[in-house]
Scaffold this active site. Structure first.
Site, PDB file in Angstrom:
ATOM      1  CG  ASN A 141       7.324  46.564  -9.775  1.00  0.00           C
ATOM      2  OD1 ASN A 141       8.424  46.034  -9.902  1.00  0.00           O
ATOM      3  ND2 ASN A 141       7.147  47.632  -9.020  1.00  0.00           N
TER       4      ASN A 141
ATOM      5  CG  HIS B  74       8.990  49.497   1.175  1.00  0.00           C
ATOM      6  ND1 HIS B  74       8.251  50.641   1.370  1.00  0.00           N
ATOM      7  CD2 HIS B  74       9.265  49.446  -0.156  1.00  0.00           C
ATOM      8  CE1 HIS B  74       8.074  51.252   0.212  1.00  0.00           C
ATOM      9  NE2 HIS B  74       8.688  50.552  -0.722  1.00  0.00           N
TER      10      HIS B  74
ATOM     11  CD  GLU C  85      10.458  44.551   1.936  1.00  0.00           C
ATOM     12  OE1 GLU C  85      10.340  44.244   0.731  1.00  0.00           O
ATOM     13  OE2 GLU C  85      11.010  45.596   2.318  1.00  0.00           O
TER      14      GLU C  85
ATOM     15  CB  SER D 284      11.446  45.936  -3.244  1.00  0.00           C
ATOM     16  OG  SER D 284      12.169  46.794  -2.367  1.00  0.00           O
TER      17      SER D 284
ATOM     18  CG  ASP E 124       5.828  44.842   2.119  1.00  0.00           C
ATOM     19  OD1 ASP E 124       5.294  44.306   1.126  1.00  0.00           O
ATOM     20  OD2 ASP E 124       6.224  46.016   2.122  1.00  0.00           O
TER      21      ASP E 124
ATOM     22  CG  HIS F  33       8.294  43.108  -4.473  1.00  0.00           C
ATOM     23  ND1 HIS F  33       8.281  43.763  -5.682  1.00  0.00           N
ATOM     24  CD2 HIS F  33       8.415  44.079  -3.519  1.00  0.00           C
ATOM     25  CE1 HIS F  33       8.402  45.066  -5.476  1.00  0.00           C
ATOM     26  NE2 HIS F  33       8.486  45.272  -4.186  1.00  0.00           N
TER      27      HIS F  33
ATOM     28  CE  LYS G 137       5.568  46.589  -5.754  1.00  0.00           C
ATOM     29  NZ  LYS G 137       4.586  47.509  -5.135  1.00  0.00           N
TER      30      LYS G 137
END
Length: 387
Positions: free
Chosen positions: A46, A132, A182, A186, A211, A214, A241
């Site tokens: 990541n 998530h 998100e 992910s 979120d 990423h 990450k």
């Protein structure tokens, strides 16, 4: 025998090819990882921007430890909130154009904290189906009503909110709606329709919570993540990450930040993150904003991967660092991973319950540390072992 369910459930995991073990990692970077004395090309990291081991960040970590100590030695409400934490929060606010920022020990903790804080009995939480686990767990253990809309199906979300609004009008009640998604998902690496979500939230006087674990660092001209696309009411981002340190943050308005400081058990009763790490994170964010080439390289390498893979490969295309290659069966996916490791490539098999049944996959992460020859080799090997 007491606790028989422990061994029984583990045996079932093994039978279903879902058993998991930890790997003893000797060293790793965005490009390589050494496990059990063997070095692999690493496509499971990541560390998207390749900032782990960056000399300036390491130097900032050392400076932070010398100046503030390695440990906060208390919660943020007792003695744990230092100048390092305050300076980092201010930088994040400036970066994302948000009034306030709070630091958390992890993204899981931050998501749980926010779901509980917004999980009042007068609230309705609308979660994307692929949100998530930390968001789902937090929402379901809160006092709020929870409804999940199909992945990235903003039309269904719109219907849910319209129906709720009609009920609230009929019964003359107030409903506080929160849309939860998100920025980049992910497991598939696809993006939420942030602009449309923001528009829907505004239309229904709802809060938009994203979120951005990423997205941060990878999306946006300065790595601002979803905040570069639209106005997001609440942003959660992790440091472990793209930012290459540890911890997480929540950026929001002053009212919600004040509420969290006073009512969030996750925030109140946790020792603050290391001030040395906060100081290192501050340096990392400065680098992220100015070194545009890292994001550009990820985009170029991602395009190269998509162009080199066989048409028979089921690749979920996107513009993030994450590229999912769906295989389906758990055992078949594990076998592909084994063959790739024999060729010196480290990839992780993602299996249920992390992803839906019959959608086990390889989760390929492309980083700024990789080179063209790495991507070409990866594509050749995947084409050979799958097709």
């Amino acid at each position: 025998m007491a606790f028989e369910f422990l061994s029984a459930n583990l045996a079932q995991q093994k039978q279903r090819a879902r058993y998991r073990v930890r790997q003893n990692v000797a060293e790793q970077s965005g490009r390589y990882v050494t496990i059990d004395d063997k070095r692999y090309l690493n496509f499971s990291s990541n560390d998207y921007l390749g900032l782990n081991h960056h000399a300036e960040i390491n130097q900032a970590l050392t400076e932070g430890a010398e100046r503030f100590g390695a440990c906060a030695s208390g919660s943020s409400l007792i003695t744990g909130y230092s100048y390092a934490h305050q300076a980092l929060e201010n930088d994040i606010c400036d970066w994302l154009n948000q009034p306030k920022c709070l630091l958390f020990a992890s993204g899981f903790s931050a998501n749980n904290a926010l779901m509980h804080a917004l999980g009042h009995e007068s609230c309705q939480l609308y979660l994307d189906k692929l949100s998530h686990a930390s968001l789902i767990d937090g929402a379901l253990t809160s006092d709020a009503k929870v409804k999940r809309f199909l992945h990235n199906d903003t039309a269904q979300l719109q219907r849910f909110l319209t129906q709720q609004q009609a009920l609230a009008t009929e019964y003359d009640t107030n409903i506080n709606s929160v849309i939860v998604s998100e920025g980049v998902f992910s497991m598939d690496g696809d993006q939420a329709d942030v602009a449309n979500l923001a528009k829907i939230a505004q239309q229904h006087q709802a809060l938009l919570y994203l979120d951005d674990a990423h997205s941060i660092g990878v999306i946006g001209d300065k790595g601002q993540g979803s905040s570069s696309i639209a106005k997001v009411d609440i942003v959660m981002g992790t440091f472990g990450k793209s930012i290459a340190t540890s911890g997480a943050f929540v950026a929001c308005d002053e009212l919600l930040a004040d509420y969290l400081v006073n009512f969030s058990r996750h925030y109140i009763y946790s020792t603050a993150i290391s001030p040395a790490l906060a100081w290192a994170t501050k340096k990392s964010i400065a680098i992220i904003q100015h070194e545009h080439w890292r994001r550009e390289k990820i985009a170029e390498l991602s395009q190269l991967l998509a162009s080199k893979l066989s048409d028979k490969i089921q690749l979920i295309t996107n513009s993030s660092s994450i590229h999912a290659i769906v295989i389906g069966d758990e055992i078949a996916t594990l076998e592909v991973c084994k063959k790739l490791r024999e060729k010196g490539i480290w990839l992780t098999a993602i299996r249920p319950p992390t992803v839906p049944n019959k959608s086990s996959r390889l989760r390929v992460t492309v980083t700024a540390s990789h080179e063209d020859k790495d991507i070409n080799y990866l594509a050749d090997c995947i084409n050979e072992v799958i097709t």
